[in-house]
Design a protein around this motif. Structure first.
Motif, PDB file in Angstrom:
ATOM      1  N   MET A   1     -18.352 -45.920 -35.504  1.00  0.00           N
ATOM      2  CA  MET A   1     -19.226 -45.288 -34.512  1.00  0.00           C
ATOM      3  C   MET A   1     -20.634 -45.138 -35.085  1.00  0.00           C
ATOM      4  O   MET A   1     -20.802 -44.806 -36.264  1.00  0.00           O
ATOM      5  N   ASP A   2     -21.629 -45.392 -34.253  1.00  0.00           N
ATOM      6  CA  ASP A   2     -23.017 -45.222 -34.677  1.00  0.00           C
ATOM      7  C   ASP A   2     -23.276 -43.762 -35.029  1.00  0.00           C
ATOM      8  O   ASP A   2     -22.768 -42.841 -34.381  1.00  0.00           O
ATOM      9  N   ILE A   3     -24.089 -43.537 -36.081  1.00  0.00           N
ATOM     10  CA  ILE A   3     -24.312 -42.177 -36.560  1.00  0.00           C
ATOM     11  C   ILE A   3     -25.019 -41.303 -35.525  1.00  0.00           C
ATOM     12  O   ILE A   3     -24.745 -40.116 -35.400  1.00  0.00           O
ATOM     13  N   VAL A   4     -25.910 -41.903 -34.730  1.00  0.00           N
ATOM     14  CA  VAL A   4     -26.582 -41.140 -33.676  1.00  0.00           C
ATOM     15  C   VAL A   4     -25.589 -40.740 -32.600  1.00  0.00           C
ATOM     16  O   VAL A   4     -25.612 -39.606 -32.094  1.00  0.00           O
ATOM     17  N   ALA A   5     -24.685 -41.649 -32.239  1.00  0.00           N
ATOM     18  CA  ALA A   5     -23.650 -41.312 -31.257  1.00  0.00           C
ATOM     19  C   ALA A   5     -22.725 -40.227 -31.798  1.00  0.00           C
ATOM     20  O   ALA A   5     -22.276 -39.343 -31.046  1.00  0.00           O
ATOM     21  N   LEU A   6     -22.439 -40.283 -33.089  1.00  0.00           N
ATOM     22  CA  LEU A   6     -21.603 -39.258 -33.707  1.00  0.00           C
ATOM     23  C   LEU A   6     -22.278 -37.893 -33.642  1.00  0.00           C
ATOM     24  O   LEU A   6     -21.621 -36.876 -33.358  1.00  0.00           O
ATOM     25  N   LYS A   7     -23.567 -37.862 -33.883  1.00  0.00           N
ATOM     26  CA  LYS A   7     -24.298 -36.594 -33.775  1.00  0.00           C
ATOM     27  C   LYS A   7     -24.349 -36.116 -32.331  1.00  0.00           C
ATOM     28  O   LYS A   7     -24.292 -34.906 -32.060  1.00  0.00           O
ATOM     29  N   GLY A   8     -24.442 -37.046 -31.385  1.00  0.00           N
ATOM     30  CA  GLY A   8     -24.396 -36.663 -29.977  1.00  0.00           C
ATOM     31  C   GLY A   8     -23.057 -36.055 -29.612  1.00  0.00           C
ATOM     32  O   GLY A   8     -22.982 -35.078 -28.841  1.00  0.00           O
ATOM     33  N   LEU A   9     -21.972 -36.619 -30.166  1.00  0.00           N
ATOM     34  CA  LEU A   9     -20.646 -36.030 -29.965  1.00  0.00           C
ATOM     35  C   LEU A   9     -20.592 -34.628 -30.544  1.00  0.00           C
ATOM     36  O   LEU A   9     -19.982 -33.718 -29.966  1.00  0.00           O
ATOM     37  N   GLY A  10     -21.246 -34.440 -31.697  1.00  0.00           N
ATOM     38  CA  GLY A  10     -21.287 -33.115 -32.312  1.00  0.00           C
ATOM     39  C   GLY A  10     -22.006 -32.095 -31.443  1.00  0.00           C
ATOM     40  O   GLY A  10     -21.614 -30.926 -31.402  1.00  0.00           O
ATOM     41  N   ILE A  11     -23.041 -32.528 -30.736  1.00  0.00           N
ATOM     42  CA  ILE A  11     -23.764 -31.615 -29.833  1.00  0.00           C
ATOM     43  C   ILE A  11     -22.822 -31.059 -28.775  1.00  0.00           C
ATOM     44  O   ILE A  11     -22.754 -29.846 -28.533  1.00  0.00           O
ATOM     45  N   GLY A  12     -22.073 -31.953 -28.120  1.00  0.00           N
ATOM     46  CA  GLY A  12     -21.150 -31.504 -27.080  1.00  0.00           C
ATOM     47  C   GLY A  12     -20.008 -30.672 -27.636  1.00  0.00           C
ATOM     48  O   GLY A  12     -19.619 -29.652 -27.046  1.00  0.00           O
ATOM     49  N   LEU A  13     -19.461 -31.071 -28.788  1.00  0.00           N
ATOM     50  CA  LEU A  13     -18.323 -30.363 -29.371  1.00  0.00           C
ATOM     51  C   LEU A  13     -18.689 -28.947 -29.785  1.00  0.00           C
ATOM     52  O   LEU A  13     -17.967 -27.986 -29.475  1.00  0.00           O
TER      53      LEU A  13
END
Length: 328
Positions: A1-13
């Motif tokens: 997974m792209d690191i930016v997408a991973l951080k975006g997932l972290g925002i929602g979580l």
């Protein structure tokens, strides 16, 4: 997974975890809305939860935040002094991490005492006006009772009227304490919000995918607990639903906002000034946690005669739980 997408997932979580964790006390605790028996049970449960929260806050301050502050100061001072600092947040033989935590503690003490002084001054003014009004009414009552004075007036009152006056007096005392209680809850919200903001910022600044995953897991584990404990303080305030729900939304957004700020700023270079600001704010937040633990929660809960051992057990359990989560 792209690191930016991973951080975006972290925002929602992190938003969902914080919102759900804070939603539980707001929905379960209805302050001043139940009968006497139910209120006694509710007060006992809240007292035990407050004892556990004190242990959690003590662990956050001493085991989680203070070491982070020392590490941040070490990085900033190493950059500034070319790697000549002693370590442990020390520079020129002075513990800067402990100093900022102490300043945060004393600042909250000063502001609270200033607020109490203002409330007491307002109360003295109200009492002066009340005494003047009471003197006029007493003179009139004495003339109306044909010399029986206050005894005649009291004799004419029914028990229900006396009970009503006592309830009004108690409620007035609670209303006088309400601004102070709200202030303490807001102080806790602000300190935890700063902490959550910088946690999110640290996550957003990560450059490696594995480091991002590890930090996201660590933050997620205790995010819901922090949200539960801080909203527990607001849930005990009578009324003010707008304040309670606004606090829930604000706290839930702090870490996601920090991640959003950190994503575009992710850079291998490190700014010493930014690190110093981070360390100072985190140190001040550490002092506010100590204030909440040692001034607000522990003296009130441990002074009560009921459930002494159970409260101590909850205190130790909260401290141990958060210490264990910090090591993950």
């Amino acid at each position: 997974m792209d690191i930016v997408a991973l951080k975006g997932l972290g925002i929602g979580l992190l938003f969902v975890l914080a919102f759900v964790g804070g939603l539980i006390p707001l929905c379960c605790i209805r302050s001043h809305s139940q009968g006497m028996a139910e209120s006694a049970i509710t007060r006992r449960v809240i007292s035990l939860l407050n004892s556990a929260a004190a242990g959690i806050f003590l662990s956050i301050a001493l085991v989680h935040l203070l070491p982070d502050v020392r590490m941040i100061f070490d990085k900033a001072l190493n950059i500034t002094h070319g790697g000549e600092v002693e370590g442990g947040g020390m520079a020129m033989g002075f513990d800067w991490a402990g100093f900022t935590a102490g300043v945060g503690f004393l600042f909250v003490v000063f502001v609270e005492q200033l607020m109490m002084w203002c409330l007491e001054s307002s109360e003295r003014t109200d009492n002066t006006a009340s005494d003047t009004s009471h003197l006029v009414k007493s003179t009139t009552r004495e003339s109306d009772t044909d010399g029986h004075g206050e005894y005649g007036a009291l004799r004419e009152r029914s028990p229900s009227e006396c009970q009503s006056e006592a309830s009004i007096t108690v409620q007035r005392g609670l209303d006088d304490l309400q601004p102070l209680t709200s202030f303490r809850a807001i102080v806790l919200l602000v300190s935890l919000s700063f902490h959550g903001l910088f946690e999110g910022l640290a996550l957003g600044l990560q450059l490696e995918e594995q480091d991002t995953i590890d930090l996201l897991i660590a933050i997620s584990i205790h995010k819901g607990i922090e949200s539960f404990t801080v909203l527990l303080r607001f849930a005990q305030l009578p009324g003010r639903d707008v304040l309670k729900w606004s606090s829930l939304v604000i706290f839930s957004l702090t870490s996601p906002i920090g991640i959003g700020i950190g994503i575009p700023l992710a850079d291998p270079s490190v700014n010493a000034d930014a690190l110093l600001v981070n360390g100072i704010l985190q140190g001040l937040a550490t002092g506010t946690f100590m204030f909440v633990t040692f001034v607000e929660l522990l003296p009130v809960e441990l002074a009560g005669k009921d459930d002494r051992l159970l409260k101590c057990t909850c205190l130790i359990a909260g401290f141990g739980l958060m210490c264990g989560l910090t090591q993950i």
